[in-house]
Design an enzyme around this catalytic site. Structure first.
Site, short mmCIF file in Angstrom:
data_model
loop_
_atom_site.label_atom_id
_atom_site.label_comp_id
_atom_site.label_asym_id
_atom_site.label_seq_id
_atom_site.Cartn_x
_atom_site.Cartn_y
_atom_site.Cartn_z
N GLU A 167 -28.04 -24.66 -13.28
CA GLU A 167 -29.59 -24.80 -13.46
C GLU A 167 -29.90 -24.26 -15.09
O GLU A 167 -31.09 -24.76 -15.57
CB GLU A 167 -29.80 -23.59 -12.42
CG GLU A 167 -31.34 -23.71 -12.42
CD GLU A 167 -32.45 -22.96 -13.26
OE1 GLU A 167 -33.52 -23.32 -13.56
OE2 GLU A 167 -31.78 -22.09 -14.12
N GLU A 168 -29.09 -23.66 -15.59
CA GLU A 168 -29.81 -23.00 -17.05
C GLU A 168 -29.52 -24.16 -18.08
O GLU A 168 -29.85 -23.97 -19.26
CB GLU A 168 -28.87 -21.85 -17.33
CG GLU A 168 -29.28 -20.58 -16.35
CD GLU A 168 -30.70 -19.88 -16.38
OE1 GLU A 168 -31.16 -20.41 -17.02
OE2 GLU A 168 -30.78 -19.05 -15.97
N ASP A 189 -24.72 -19.95 -12.02
CA ASP A 189 -24.58 -19.84 -13.66
C ASP A 189 -25.68 -18.86 -14.28
O ASP A 189 -26.66 -18.83 -13.66
CB ASP A 189 -24.74 -21.25 -14.17
CG ASP A 189 -26.20 -21.85 -14.15
OD1 ASP A 189 -26.83 -21.86 -13.06
OD2 ASP A 189 -26.67 -22.49 -15.09
#
Ligand code: BES
Ligand code: MN
Ligand code: MN
Length: 460
Positions: free
Chosen positions: A157-158, A92
């Site tokens: 993750e973001e 991502d």
């Protein structure tokens, strides 16, 4: 495959550079923005793209659903007696705003002046893809991998990896590994092989300050009513003292301070404060008193206001007292600070320091744990040696202010040694317009990946 088996890693990697570049550009073309519900389809396309890639390399691959974005898991088990390495990364990417500051389309990657320019080029598509290509190089030169290899590539993750910890806890056997290898960080300087041994944690809140039920004429009401913007500005200002320290009581209680050996080691890092300031067009680099710039960036907890909004923003002057104001505030944490505790302390402090007549609401946006990894373990030393050989330079050990929330989970749940190998540069403009990954770093990343995996073969 067969005619290439006699080649060396270097020969194969350099012969296939154009192909490896083309593939990465295809991956970067997929706008896999995890924060934005408009891109849920693209997130899936990116996961499937990885699935296809890894299947071609004869990995067993699964795309695993979570409450939000899927996890791509792949494995190739060679021999139980070999070490098992789990490569973690994320597919991502961050949103592209402000889009007007990009010189080219963030999802139409270009190569200019030796740089791959696209959202995700370095964070983290380019870096994680270098490891996939590292595996390809090994398979097509040696004919087999030197280790049992697993890939865990997430799509959240973001947004703080909300579903990853539970996935790891529920799948400890599947994910079992001797080493977790990660490239979602950076080298300290160009041509300087770097192993990152410290990551900061994160506590991120949004604070809303409200007063009257509606906006008021500033002439008719000014001086007689609370002003949420004035009040919020005061609250934010109260968060630091004159020494640049965070003024929230208890904030530093759990901090493991910079050790004397670390202080000494930092002095040998190729880092120039003057160049740092010049590159950012800064006239000063202020911060917490009694700590060097590098110590503050790497090893001291910090607090910053990330955004602020309220009141009249249009052209010209409008005489008004807004009814509300908002700020986004984050703390970067170091071992052993607990992000939940810090979030609570920060919220309480803001409420206690709110000027009279203002109501304050604090929203916990997300958090992440800090991490430190040992530098003297067999696996880290083996990786450092392999990197030194690829670069022809001594490997440097560094910390960073960035956060990868899952690292501490790998340590506690899988009991695996974590090695963070930065393939990109600190100024690759991650999260910014014109994000880039130097071509040389991509190609050297592929070679580094192959070399490190080889070096890890017998650490078990
Ligand atoms: N790759 C970064 C983490 C990073 C940044 C490591 C700089 C080393 C140097 C990661 O994708 C990231 O952006 N993490 C977020 C935290 C997350 C909880 C949103 C961050 O650090 O802001
Ligand atoms: Mn990243
Ligand atoms: Mn990031």
């Amino acid at each position: 495959m067969s005619d290439s088996i006699s080649k060396t890693i270097k020969e194969y990697a350099s012969e296939y550079q154009a192909q490896h570049l083309k593939e990465l550009l295809d991956f970067l073309r997929i706008p896999s923005v995890s924060t934005d519900s408009e891109h849920v389809k693209d997130i899936r396309i990116a996961a499937q793209w990885l699935e296809t890639e890894l299947k071609q390399l004869t990995f067993e691959v699964e795309v695993i659903e979570t409450a939000k974005h899927p996890i791509v898991y792949a494995e190739k088990i060679v021999d139980d007696s070999l070490a098992t390495v789990l490569v973690y990364g994320h597919y991502d990417v961050q949103p592209v705003d402000p889009i007007e500051l990009w010189d080219s389309d963030p999802f139409d990657p270009i190569v200019r002046d030796g740089l791959i320019i696209a959202r995700g080029a370095t964070d983290d598509k380019g870096q994680v893809y270098a490891h996939i290509k590292g595996a390809e190089v090994l398979l097509n030169t040696d004919g087999q991998l030197p280790v049992n290899l697993k890939f865990l590539i997430e799509g959240e993750e973001e947004i703080g990896s909300p579903n990853l910890d539970s996935f790891i806890t529920d799948n400890k056997e599947k994910l079992a590994a001797d080493v977790v290898l990660i490239s979602d960080n950076a080298m300290v300087a160009p041509n300087t092989p770097t192993i990152t041994y410290g990551l900061k944690g994160l506590s991120y809140i949004e604070v809303h300050v409200k007063a009257a039920s509606h906006d008021l004429h500033s002439g008719a009401f000014g001086g007689g009513v609370p002003n949420p913007i004035n009040g919020l500005a005061k609250m934010i200002a109260s968060l630091h003292d004159e020494q640049g320290r965070v003024a929230v009581p208890g904030f530093y209680d759990a901090v493991i301070d910079v050790q004397p050996e670390e202080r000494e080691a930092y002095k040998r890092v190729p880092f120039s404060e003057t160049e740092f300031a010049e590159e950012l067009s800064l006239s000063a680099t202020p911060g917490e008193a009694n700590y060097s710039l590098l110590e503050r960036l790497w090893a001291r907890p910090t607090l910053d206001c990330n955004g602020i909004a309220g009141g009249f923003q249009g052209e010209g002057a409008k005489t008004v007292i807004a009814s509300e104001a908002m700020a986004k505030i984050s703390c970067r944490l170091v071992p052993n600070q607990d992000h939940e505790e810090i979030t609570r302390m920060l919220g309480d402090f803001l409420k206690e320091n709110a000027p009279e007549g203002l109501s304050v609401e604090v929203i916990d946006l997300h958090g992440g744990k800090p991490a430190l990894t040992p530098m003297d373990s067999k696996e880290v030393q083996a990786a450092a040696k392999a990197l030194s050989e690829v670069f022809g330079q001594e490997t440097i050990f560094a910390r960073t202010g960035g956060t990868i929330p899952v690292v501490s989970t790998f340590q506690t749940e899988l009991k695996a040694g974590v090695i963070l190998v930065g393939l990109g540069l600190e100024d690759d403009r991650a999260h910014s317009p014109n994000e880039k990954f130097d071509l040389v770093n991509y190609y050297r990343g592929i070679e580094s990946s192959a070399a490190v995996l080889k070096a890890l073969a017998d650490i078990k």
